[in-house]
Design a protein around this motif. Sequence first.
Motif, PDB file in Angstrom:
ATOM      1  N   THR A  72     -22.535 101.855   7.836  1.00 47.61           N
ATOM      2  CA  THR A  72     -22.063 103.213   7.400  1.00 47.61           C
ATOM      3  C   THR A  72     -23.419 104.231   6.631  1.00 47.61           C
ATOM      4  N   TYR A  75     -25.830 106.409   8.631  1.00 48.34           N
ATOM      5  CA  TYR A  75     -26.015 107.786   8.853  1.00 48.34           C
ATOM      6  C   TYR A  75     -25.827 108.576   7.861  1.00 48.34           C
ATOM      7  N   LYS A  76     -25.493 108.109   6.933  1.00 46.59           N
ATOM      8  CA  LYS A  76     -24.774 109.162   5.838  1.00 46.59           C
ATOM      9  C   LYS A  76     -25.897 108.179   4.539  1.00 46.59           C
ATOM     10  N   VAL A 287     -32.351 106.811   6.146  1.00 47.78           N
ATOM     11  CA  VAL A 287     -31.027 108.323   5.822  1.00 47.78           C
ATOM     12  C   VAL A 287     -31.464 108.030   4.493  1.00 47.78           C
ATOM     13  N   TRP A 291     -32.688 109.057   0.946  1.00 48.94           N
ATOM     14  CA  TRP A 291     -32.222 109.854   0.118  1.00 48.94           C
ATOM     15  C   TRP A 291     -33.209 108.619  -1.994  1.00 48.94           C
TER      16      TRP A 291
END
Length: 343
Positions: A72, A75-76, A287, A291
């Motif tokens: 997960t 992708y985010k 990703v 972040w």
Amino acid sequence: EMEGVSVKNTKFRRKELLLVCDNIPHTTPKEAANNLSRLILSGCFTCVEGPKKRYVFALDQTKQPKSLIMNTLKYKPPTDILEIHPKEFARQLCLIEFELFCNIQPSRDLVNVSKCKAATVEACILYSNKLSRWVASEIVKTVNEKKRVAVVRRLIEIAEETWKLNNFSSSSAILYGLDHRSVQRLKLTWKAIPRRTVKIYEDLLEQISVKDNFEKLRAAKDNAKPPLVPYLAIYLKDIALLELGNPTIVEGTNDVLNFSKFFMISNRFFEINALKLYKYNFRWCSVLSHWLKNIPLISEEQLFADSDFCEERIKTADGPTKATSLPTFKPLTTFRRTVTGGI
């Protein structure tokens, strides 16, 4: 002779000979010196110039480790620090900080650091300060006490992992965040931390102590096998002191340059350039790295406001309030120092 390094009359250190014994099967200590000479000439070992000349592996002998990112998170961005495996978190910090470190060109960016700092140096300093504040923020903004304890434990794990990966910059920044006053005053939180975890934290804090001019941190860097990310403040402090403490022109003359001064500074430049040759063999997670690169810079006021919301300050008999202290071990105030205070 290779790259100007002669091995004919070189006396190798014991650790270098043991390194050969450990990595080449059936090698005895008597054969280690000859093997090390052949490896240097073949390019498998190289000389790292600096205040203390040493030999290390020139080629990356290890395979790229498998990514520990959850599907997960590919992708985010994460919504919780506990979602990220501590080893993968440490790996991504290594890649980010090493990239920032490699952007520094010593002969261009580390000249006159006592007067001004180049943009690349400022970028390293800013990221370290942001990381420290962010670590403190992740703790104090977690209202639930059980989860807050889990966050503290996870951050200590990450600090330990980055230290094992020789990322002394990120490890120091995380430890400074954990040692922030807004975190240290959380009495109930620290009381719930297992003693074993607290011991790891205390030991790491001792390693980055400013005592004796970062003696233990310097020793850890000197004994580490590249790749590594050094604590930049040490280099900034050393170079600034060399610039300020030594005259550019030899005393008693008008135009004779003090070559001894420039030789000592150039040794630091050579050491930094040598460290940039050894890259981390980790896989970027676009990703997660994006972040981490864009973590916000939290204000001191916000940190203390969130900390007070987690655990209220105790009112004394005289009226004014004061923060609770850490009950399990004495706070180490000497570590509350960001990279900007290195020189």
